[in-house]
Design an enzyme around this catalytic site. Structure first.
Site, PDB file in Angstrom:
ATOM      1  N   SER A 297       0.804  -1.208   0.000  1.00 14.30           N
ATOM      2  CA  SER A 297       0.000   0.000   0.000  1.00 14.30           C
ATOM      3  C   SER A 297       0.851   1.279   0.000  1.00 14.30           C
ATOM      4  CB  SER A 297      -0.946  -0.034   1.211  1.00 14.30           C
ATOM      5  OG  SER A 297      -1.904   0.986   1.142  1.00 14.30           O
ATOM      6  N   ASP A 308      10.427   5.290 -10.191  1.00 14.82           N
ATOM      7  CA  ASP A 308      10.045   5.783 -11.513  1.00 14.82           C
ATOM      8  C   ASP A 308      10.758   7.071 -11.890  1.00 14.82           C
ATOM      9  OD1 ASP A 308       8.411   3.634 -11.860  1.00 14.82           O
ATOM     10  OD2 ASP A 308       6.513   4.722 -11.677  1.00 14.82           O
ATOM     11  N   LYS A 322      -0.636  -4.227  -3.056  1.00 10.57           N
ATOM     12  CA  LYS A 322      -1.903  -3.726  -2.511  1.00 10.57           C
ATOM     13  C   LYS A 322      -2.002  -2.253  -2.906  1.00 10.57           C
ATOM     14  CE  LYS A 322      -4.927  -2.167   0.695  1.00 10.57           C
ATOM     15  NZ  LYS A 322      -5.283  -0.756   0.932  1.00 10.57           N
TER      16      LYS A 322
END
Length: 439
Positions: A297, A308, A322
């Site tokens: 999460s 990224d 999740k």
């Protein structure tokens, strides 16, 4: 007829029509109420209607996903307290699978009764006070209790054949920080530098709670005052928490760019967009984020955003996957809540974090080839066996507990993932030194 009375009649008629229309669109509510009435009046034994209702609703929500759930009066306060970093219990984050009824420890909170007792992430609780977990309507309620009272657990560990009977664990009010260092110093404060690596700072975030932001601010300010050349951000076994705390942690190390987007049923429609800002950013040093199969999460949002944007190298195992948003919807009198999955998180690369069971795979398991979660950078995936993971968790537990007496086990090959991170960072620092000297 007075105008006020006429308006009242028209309003009542309108409301009645809307209710009738809603009932016609969804007749199951009427059937559900009818079944509940029959059970309550005609079942062979007396029934606890509150418990029956909770079981029925959670059975329905369990068909949606593992994170949507009904939170009854007994659990409502603790649910909020868990994110407020203060709650009663033994100090574990658990996942209760509504289908298999298995109770799995997702994470053990550092310096709590469960942690000191040796309960590890990945352990399955099979008995509570001698009672089979699968036969209990609400097993988590049996773990909770009055501080000072004890609970006895029997656990199944992936690398151990026979169930383990744990010694009685005394419940307590759990008040823990979410941002930790490597080991505790004799004065009780954390050391945020690793033995043998004086240039590398080490910060562990065990969950993203109500106070994570200010805790992280304080730690980074102190580290900046002391000086450091590289950073390890350890998010292993971090089950997640508040989205805004994860966004802040990401923003702390990013000057610009998307941190995460939130999208609902229409994947093309962005409901929320979180953007990094330059003020307060810590940059100019190499950084590694450590994750494992229990990083979930909010911790996945941080790892994904830093990866990224090329801000940090990710080392360890693929994360849990999740990536859903749960909205907490108050019900009725305010003592009951519906935690319902209403959206997905997307990482800056526009890929979804969440994994879904694949019916084409054996036993419905997720497809390992599919894109989900956060995958470590190429060449830096260090997947541990169940036995290695268990040994690592036990090693860290002993290190944390023993450090209070300044006798923490030495940093050694017991942590392959951290070792790989340090190897990378030391090389980065050596390369910078070499370039500086050449200039």
């Amino acid at each position: 007829m007075p105008r006020a009375n006429l308006l009242a009649i028209l309003f009542t008629a309108l409301v009645s029509f809307v209710c009738y229309q809603a009932q016609d669109r969804n007749p199951y509510g009427r059937y559900f109420a009818e079944i509940m009435e029959h059970v309550e009046e005609r079942y062979v034994e007396d029934v606890n209607t509150e418990r029956l209702f909770a079981s029925a609703v959670n059975g329905m929500l369990g068909e949606l996903d593992e994170n949507s759930m009904y939170i009854g009066p007994a659990e409502s306060d603790e649910f909020r307290q868990s994110l407020d970093q203060e709650f009663g219990g033994i100090g574990i984050h658990i996942n209760h699978d509504p289908k298999t009824r298995e109770l799995t420890v997702v994470a053990t909170i550092v310096d709590t009764p469960a942690y000191r007792a040796g309960i590890l992430a990945g352990d399955k609780i099979v008995r509570i006070d001698g009672k089979n977990v699968k036969e209990l309507d609400d097993p988590t309620a049996h773990i909770k209790g009055k501080p000072g009272d004890a609970v006895k657990l029997t656990i199944a560990r992936p690398d151990v054949k026979e169930p383990i009977e744990m010694a009685a664990i005394e419940r307590a009010i759990i008040q823990v920080p979410s941002v930790l260092g490597d080991t505790r110093r004799p004065d009780g404060d954390w050391s945020f530098f690793l033995p043998g690596h004086p240039r590398i700072a080490y910060v562990r975030i065990i969950n993203f709670g109500k106070h994570t932001r200010e805790e992280l601010e304080t730690v980074m300010t102190n580290l900046e005052d002391k000086g450091f050349d590289a950073l390890v951000l350890d998010l292993r076994n971090n089950p997640g928490g508040y989205l805004d705390a994860a966004v802040y942690a990401s923003d702390l190390f990013l000057e610009s760019g998307t941190i995460a987007t939130v999208r609902g049923r229409d994947a093309n429609l962005v409901r929320e967009h979180y953007q990094a800002t330059a003020p307060g950013t810590y940059s100019g040093f190499p950084m590694v984020v450590l994750i494992n199969r229990y990083s979930a999460s909010a911790s996945e949002i941080v790892a994904a955003s830093l990866q990224d944007h090329g801000r940090a190298l990710v080392v360890g195992e693929r994360s849990y996957g999740k990536g859903t948003v749960q909205s907490v919807i108050p019900l009725g009198d305010g003592h009951r809540d519906l935690k319902l999955t209403t959206a997905y998180y997307f990482r800056p690369s526009n890929k979804k974090i969440h994994r879904r069971p694949d019916p084409t795979q054996p036993d419905g398991h997720e497809n390992e080839q599919a894109e989900w979660g956060v995958m470590p950078n190429e060449g830096y995936r260090i997947k541990l066996s169940d036995e290695e993971l268990s040994n690592w968790a036990e090693w860290w537990r002993k290190r944390d507990v023993a450090s209070k007496n300044d006798k923490a086990p030495k940093l050694d090959e017991a942590d392959k993932q951290l070792g790989k991170a340090l190897e990378y960072l030391e090389k980065q620092l050596d390369d910078v030194s070499a370039k500086t000297n050449a200039a």
